[in-house]
Design an enzyme around this catalytic site. Structure first.
Site, PDB file in Angstrom:
ATOM      1  N   ARG A 149       0.826  -1.229  -0.203  1.00 44.36           N
ATOM      2  CA  ARG A 149       0.087  -0.061   0.024  1.00 44.36           C
ATOM      3  C   ARG A 149       0.770   1.155   0.072  1.00 44.36           C
ATOM      4  NH1 ARG A 149      -3.414   2.425   5.095  1.00 44.36           N
ATOM      5  NH2 ARG A 149      -1.699   3.686   5.247  1.00 44.36           N
ATOM      6  N   TYR A 161      -1.920  11.890   6.802  1.00 41.02           N
ATOM      7  CA  TYR A 161      -2.094  10.797   7.517  1.00 41.02           C
ATOM      8  C   TYR A 161      -1.509   9.555   6.871  1.00 41.02           C
ATOM      9  CZ  TYR A 161      -4.085   6.825  10.143  1.00 41.02           C
ATOM     10  OH  TYR A 161      -4.277   5.911  10.815  1.00 41.02           O
ATOM     11  N   ASP A 212      -4.822   4.038  -0.167  1.00 41.37           N
ATOM     12  CA  ASP A 212      -5.845   4.348   0.835  1.00 41.37           C
ATOM     13  C   ASP A 212      -6.202   5.888   0.721  1.00 41.37           C
ATOM     14  OD1 ASP A 212      -7.629   4.374   2.844  1.00 41.37           O
ATOM     15  OD2 ASP A 212      -6.218   3.022   4.306  1.00 41.37           O
ATOM     16  N   HIS A 214      -8.738   7.022   2.831  1.00 46.54           N
ATOM     17  CA  HIS A 214      -9.161   7.468   4.305  1.00 46.54           C
ATOM     18  C   HIS A 214     -10.333   8.167   4.379  1.00 46.54           C
ATOM     19  CE1 HIS A 214      -5.587   5.525   5.807  1.00 46.54           C
ATOM     20  NE2 HIS A 214      -4.702   6.212   5.201  1.00 46.54           N
ATOM     21  N   GLU A 238      -8.621   2.246  -1.950  1.00 45.89           N
ATOM     22  CA  GLU A 238      -9.296   1.923  -0.492  1.00 45.89           C
ATOM     23  C   GLU A 238     -10.050   3.239   0.010  1.00 45.89           C
ATOM     24  OE1 GLU A 238      -6.922   0.045   2.261  1.00 45.89           O
ATOM     25  OE2 GLU A 238      -7.934   0.752   4.020  1.00 45.89           O
ATOM     26  N   GLU A 264     -13.622  -1.013   6.721  1.00 48.19           N
ATOM     27  CA  GLU A 264     -12.466  -1.203   8.013  1.00 48.19           C
ATOM     28  C   GLU A 264     -13.292  -0.680   9.289  1.00 48.19           C
ATOM     29  OE1 GLU A 264      -8.790   0.709   6.585  1.00 48.19           O
ATOM     30  OE2 GLU A 264      -9.110   2.156   8.166  1.00 48.19           O
ATOM     31  N   ARG A 285     -13.510  -5.014   3.933  1.00 49.06           N
ATOM     32  CA  ARG A 285     -12.382  -4.694   4.734  1.00 49.06           C
ATOM     33  C   ARG A 285     -12.729  -5.038   6.191  1.00 49.06           C
ATOM     34  NH1 ARG A 285      -7.662  -3.982   4.685  1.00 49.06           N
ATOM     35  NH2 ARG A 285      -7.564  -1.892   5.684  1.00 49.06           N
ATOM     36  N   GLU A 341      -4.079  -7.436   5.478  1.00 52.99           N
ATOM     37  CA  GLU A 341      -3.106  -6.507   5.529  1.00 52.99           C
ATOM     38  C   GLU A 341      -2.587  -6.709   6.461  1.00 52.99           C
ATOM     39  OE1 GLU A 341      -5.276  -2.695   6.848  1.00 52.99           O
ATOM     40  OE2 GLU A 341      -3.285  -1.588   6.717  1.00 52.99           O
ATOM     41  N   TRP A 404     -13.298  11.209   8.541  1.00 49.35           N
ATOM     42  CA  TRP A 404     -12.269  10.346   8.398  1.00 49.35           C
ATOM     43  C   TRP A 404     -12.533   9.326   7.500  1.00 49.35           C
ATOM     44  CZ3 TRP A 404      -7.922   8.579   8.902  1.00 49.35           C
ATOM     45  CH2 TRP A 404      -7.039   9.032   9.869  1.00 49.35           C
TER      46      TRP A 404
HETATM   47  O1  KDG Z   1      -7.133   2.662  13.677  1.00 49.53           O
HETATM   48  C1  KDG Z   1      -7.245   2.764  12.460  1.00 49.53           C
HETATM   49  C2  KDG Z   1      -6.012   2.875  11.834  1.00 49.53           C
HETATM   50  O2  KDG Z   1      -5.130   2.059  11.960  1.00 49.53           O
HETATM   51  C3  KDG Z   1      -6.304   3.250  10.087  1.00 49.53           C
HETATM   52  O3  KDG Z   1      -6.426   4.579   9.713  1.00 49.53           O
HETATM   53  C4  KDG Z   1      -5.150   2.444   9.258  1.00 49.53           C
HETATM   54  O4  KDG Z   1      -6.477   2.968   7.400  1.00 49.53           O
HETATM   55  C5  KDG Z   1      -5.654   2.245   7.916  1.00 49.53           C
HETATM   56  C6  KDG Z   1      -5.270   0.896   7.127  1.00 49.53           C
HETATM   57  O5  KDG Z   1      -5.855   0.740   6.086  1.00 49.53           O
HETATM   58  O6  KDG Z   1      -4.483   0.034   7.827  1.00 49.53           O
HETATM   59 MG    MG Z   2      -7.317   2.034   5.561  1.00 56.25          MG
END
Ligand code: KDG
Ligand code: MG
Length: 404
Positions: A149, A161, A212, A214, A238, A264, A285, A341, A404
């Site tokens: 990633r 981030y 990703d 986010h 993602e 996630e 996820r 992951e 987020w």
């Molecule tokens: O707790 C959430 C984070 O660890 C997250 O932001 C990580 O997006 C993330 C990922 O895909 O691992």
């Molecule tokens: Mg993620």
């Protein structure tokens, strides 16, 4: 004589980052371990477990895993939500671990046995500049990873981030309140295609690349990015948009064939219903601990299988080695499991968790030890007390909080 649960305990420990561990002891003296970690909200789950649901389990048959799951989920007036589901997940993992230890078999055999010999995994690489990113990806490739990633800096922003110049990256930072970053979707959208195209040229066609976002884009921005990234041939793109608005992914799908992944932050099968039934993503996820444990993740994956969606569970450092092991057992025994992951852990975590799973040549295997196969050192856990830590928050240039 039927086994019963004789003791229920919760450990909160911070070997490099915070973890919530469930410990269930059976009347025969065996111990099952589970992971109930919820990044930045750890103590809420610990209290839910200790003060509310743990005491209701003592005296029950620990082998009745599905009944205990239904008792904790359906039997509660207040259902769903990340705290509830992480708590149920921690208990579910501990019960599967205990059952495996009681029957002296690894958990994947209790789930129907292996459907593959190993589980493909991906890790993270980040660099502020193109050159730093390429070096980081090369380093992960040299470790044997076949899927990476890639995250990168954005011109004009001070922090993004997922990017660090430190050797060891940890998404949550310690302190009394979250760090704050500035986010600019326009600057990101202008920059991302160029970086990822450059990276594809650098690594060649074979390496799987993931990225990703986010949840920081709206549906129009997401569709544009997915379309522009088609030549990069991503394994997946993602978390393009905030996860609540699942219907908006239809817009992205209409405009692009870039494979999508989301979920996630989903915690139940009901959160996944629209995206799975309409096949709005290619990978789901949901994490084994956050989404109610092995028992519930399997249901999500079976529902995904009906719609030709594969699993790609969340596995950052806040998903402890216990959840990682559980996810690999599920991966080995579930047909539509696509990829796991594996962000990696702070060095100190191995003082508390000694996992039996192995990484070879870009793939994971859960090992043949009974249960989940992770040894937990309670004395070491006690030596690392909880430290308040949070994920950062981001604001747009006008000061408003972003998604987020
Ligand atoms: O707790 C959430 C984070 O660890 C997250 O932001 C990580 O997006 C993330 C990922 O895909 O691992
Ligand atoms: Mg993620």
């Amino acid at each position: 004589m039927t086994e019963t649960i004789s003791a229920f305990d919760v450990l909160v420990t911070s070997p490099g980052r915070n973890y919530v561990i469930v410990k269930i002891t059976s009347s025969s003296g065996l111990v099952g371990w589970g992971d109930a970690t919820l990044n930045g909200r750890e103590l809420a789950v610990a209290s839910y477990l200790r003060d509310h649901i743990g005491p209701t389990l003592v005296g029950r048959n620990p082998g009745n895993i599905e009944d205990i799951w239904q008792y904790l989920y359906r039997g509660a007036y207040w259902r769903r939500g990340p705290v509830t589901m992480a708590a149920i997940g921690g208990i579910d993992l501990a019960l599967w671990d205990l059952l495996g230890k009681t029957l002296e078999v690894p958990v994947y055999r209790l789930l129907g046995g292996a459907v593959r010999s190993r589980v493909l995994t991906y890790t993270h690489a980040s660099g502020w500049s193109q050159a730093e990113l390429e070096d980081a990806v090369d380093a992960r490739r040299a470790e044997g990873f076949r899927a990476v990633r890639a995250q990168f800096g954005v011109p004009g922003l001070d922090m993004v981030y997922g990017i660090t110049r430190d050797a060891e990256y940890e998404p949550a930072s310690r302190g009394s309140r979250p760090a704050e970053e500035t986010w600019d979707a326009g600057a990101y959208l202008r920059h991302a295609p160029e970086v990822l195209m450059g990276l594809r040229e650098h690594v060649g066609p074979e390496l799987h690349l993931l990225h990703d976002a986010h949840h920081r884009l709206n549906a129009t921005q997401a569709a544009r990015l997915a379309k522009e990234l088609e030549p990069v041939d991503l394994f997946w793109l993602e978390d393009l948009i905030p996860a609540e608005n699942q219907e908006l992914l239809r817009r992205v799908r209409e405009h692009s064939t870039t494979p999508l992944a989301i979920g996630e932050v989903f915690t139940t099968i009901w959160d996944c219903r629209t995206i799975l039934s309409e096949r709005l993503v290619d990978y789901i996820r949901t994490a084994v601990g956050h989404a109610g444990g092995i028992s519930h993740l399997r249901k999500i994956l079976h529902y995904a299988e009906v719609h030709q969606v594969d699993g790609g569970p969340h596995g950052p450092s806040d998903v402890s080695p216990l959840s990682m092991a559980a996810s690999i057992h599920v991966g080995l025994s579930t047909h539509n499991f696509g990829i796991q992951e594996l962000m990696g852990y702070p060095k100190l975590t191995t003082e508390v968790f000694q996992p039996g799973y192995t990484f070879t040549d870009g793939y994971l295997h859960p090992g043949e030890a009974s249960g989940l196969g992770v040894h937990v050192d309670e004395e070491a856990a006690a030596a690392f007390p909880y430290e308040r830590a949070y994920l950062p928050v981001a604001r747009t240039r006008d000061g408003a909080i972003t998604d987020w």
